[in-house]
Scaffold this motif. Structure first.
Motif, PDB file in Angstrom:
ATOM      1  N   LYS A  76       0.805  -1.235   0.216  1.00 30.91           N
ATOM      2  CA  LYS A  76      -0.156  -0.076  -0.094  1.00 30.91           C
ATOM      3  C   LYS A  76       0.806   1.157   0.016  1.00 30.91           C
ATOM      4  O   LYS A  76       0.417   2.245  -0.350  1.00 30.91           O
ATOM      5  N   ALA A  77       2.170   1.014   0.425  1.00 33.50           N
ATOM      6  CA  ALA A  77       3.056   2.287   0.418  1.00 33.50           C
ATOM      7  C   ALA A  77       3.316   2.773  -0.774  1.00 33.50           C
ATOM      8  O   ALA A  77       4.006   3.925  -1.008  1.00 33.50           O
ATOM      9  N   GLY A  78       2.902   2.136  -1.821  1.00 31.85           N
ATOM     10  CA  GLY A  78       3.515   2.268  -3.399  1.00 31.85           C
ATOM     11  C   GLY A  78       2.386   3.418  -3.832  1.00 31.85           C
ATOM     12  O   GLY A  78       2.562   3.871  -4.936  1.00 31.85           O
ATOM     13  N   THR A  79       1.325   3.638  -3.078  1.00 31.37           N
ATOM     14  CA  THR A  79       0.288   4.639  -3.549  1.00 31.37           C
ATOM     15  C   THR A  79       0.741   6.053  -2.591  1.00 31.37           C
ATOM     16  O   THR A  79       0.692   6.178  -1.526  1.00 31.37           O
ATOM     17  N   LEU A  80       1.631   6.753  -3.561  1.00 25.15           N
ATOM     18  CA  LEU A  80       1.820   8.141  -2.846  1.00 25.15           C
ATOM     19  C   LEU A  80       0.884   9.162  -2.512  1.00 25.15           C
ATOM     20  O   LEU A  80       1.008   9.564  -1.742  1.00 25.15           O
ATOM     21  N   ILE A  81      -0.193   9.114  -3.130  1.00 29.31           N
ATOM     22  CA  ILE A  81      -1.542  10.210  -3.044  1.00 29.31           C
ATOM     23  C   ILE A  81      -2.686   9.177  -3.174  1.00 29.31           C
ATOM     24  O   ILE A  81      -2.908   8.711  -4.260  1.00 29.31           O
ATOM     25  N   GLN A  82      -3.558   9.163  -2.351  1.00 27.03           N
ATOM     26  CA  GLN A  82      -4.727   8.343  -2.374  1.00 27.03           C
ATOM     27  C   GLN A  82      -5.772   9.686  -2.196  1.00 27.03           C
ATOM     28  O   GLN A  82      -6.260  10.089  -1.253  1.00 27.03           O
ATOM     29  N   SER A  83      -6.293  10.056  -3.398  1.00 29.10           N
ATOM     30  CA  SER A  83      -7.151  11.336  -3.347  1.00 29.10           C
ATOM     31  C   SER A  83      -8.538  10.982  -2.774  1.00 29.10           C
ATOM     32  O   SER A  83      -9.182  11.889  -2.186  1.00 29.10           O
TER      33      SER A  83
END
Length: 371
Positions: A76-83
């Motif tokens: 999940k850390a691969g998602t830099l921004i979770q809008s």
């Protein structure tokens, strides 16, 4: 001497050409490219990265939540921004909190107005000297296990939603932090008591809460709630109680499922599966490729919505079982209810349970003098 002087002048001219001409060229180049004044190597950064030459498509993808590659186990850390997190926060702290407060206050106001207009529902025939067993010990145990756990869950949940705005200014940061932490533990562990109580009442009462023809007449007459002269016949549970029962069961199961997903995050995909079934049945196009973070956000919102709805429903139940109806609390207090009360509200049930009628405590006839 003249030869030495000429050689010295010639050497000075050569040095001037070597030093000044390249500087002049570099200065001219800097004047033509203002960006290079800040970065003389043209914006390039060692390591083949973009540097100042960023691409709008790249950052747009990051903003939209593209999932990159990471070397750690938590992918999940691969998602830099979770809008969606921003949308979740705005919805939870905005419309959800506002409309939920309106619903809670509106329910209380409606019940208050109903009491002011209708008053307490009395026993028309007056108290009797006999009682009938309404609920046995195991039934009351299941009810109170469900009721007490729900009240504590409701209070601790409302504290999470509104405590920082209502309670924290009154008691301070330290006390609020302690109460909230203890409330979190109570909320997590008492959830299992709530689920156990839910299973108990479902097993014990489901057969008594199936619809039948007597429910139609009860609903048409409003259950006698609006007139003291109307007491439609009913079995163990009338139509109103049946509606409450199924609201508690369906709402309780929904709360339990979403609460389970919140207690054990990133392990369930309830919404993706539910959306898939809805799409298959209704032909809709609800999203089914949900990330684990999106699942948790939907679980949180749904849990809050269902909790507020259930609190409003239980407000009505508490009202009827306390100040709204005379002797109604006895059913879940001692388990014995006044016989006249039972005849007025559950006449068909009384006819089927004549063996459960007893003399009321302290109602024995006075001894007659011997002749």
């Amino acid at each position: 001497m003249r030869t030495i002087l000429s050689a010295f002048v010639l050497l000075c001219l050569l040095l001037t050409c070597v030093v000044l001409l390249p500087g002049h060229s570099l200065a001219q180049s800097l004047r033509q490219d203002p960006v290079d004044q800040q970065n003389p190597i043209g914006g390039a950064v060692p390591g083949d990265t973009l540097g100042v030459n960023s691409q709008s498509d790249y950052w747009r993808a990051v903003r939209e939540g593209v999932n990159g590659n990471v070397s750690i186990p938590d992918k999940k850390a691969g998602t830099l921004i979770q809008s969606e997190g921003e949308a979740w926060r705005s919805l939870r702290n905005g419309p959800l909190s506002l409309y939920a407060s309106w619903a809670l206050l509106g329910t209380i106001v409606i019940l208050g107005l109903f009491y002011a207009i209708r008053g307490r529902i009395r026993i028309e025939a007056g108290p009797s000297d006999k009682t009938i067993t309404r609920f046995r010990e195991v039934e009351r145990l299941g009810h109170w296990m469900l009721a007490v756990s729900f009240v504590i869950l409701g209070l601790t949940g409302l504290n999470i939603l509104y405590g920082r705005y209502v309670l924290k200014p009154l008691i301070g940061d330290g006390a609020f932090g302690f109460i909230t932490q203890m409330g979190k533990y109570l909320h997590n562990y008492l959830a299992f008591a709530f689920m156990a109580g839910l299973v108990m009442i479902l097993v014990m009462w489901v057969k008594h809460n199936l619809p039948d023809r007597t429910d139609i007449k009860w609903l048409l007459q409003g259950g006698g709630m609006f007139s003291s002269k109307l007491h439609p016949p009913a079995k163990k549970f009338n139509a109103g109680q049946k509606i409450l029962f199924w609201l508690v069961i369906v709402g309780g199961v929904s709360l339990s499922i979403s609460g389970w997903a919140l207690m054990f995050p990133f392990t369930t995909h309830f919404f993706a599966g539910t959306f898939g079934k809805i799409n298959m049945i209704l032909g809709t196009e609800l999203p089914t490729a949900l990330t684990v973070l999106q699942e948790q956000q939907l679980n949180s919102l749904w849990h809050s919505i269902m909790a507020v709805f259930m609190i409003c429903v239980i407000f009505g139940h508490i009202y009827i079982g306390s100040i709204g109806m005379e002797r109604a609390f006895d059913a879940m207090g001692s388990g014995e209810v006044d016989l006249n009360w039972a005849k007025e509200h559950h006449s068909l049930w009384v006819e089927e349970n004549q063996d459960d009628i007893h003399d009321a405590p302290g109602s024995g006839s006075a001894p007659q003098p011997a002749e």
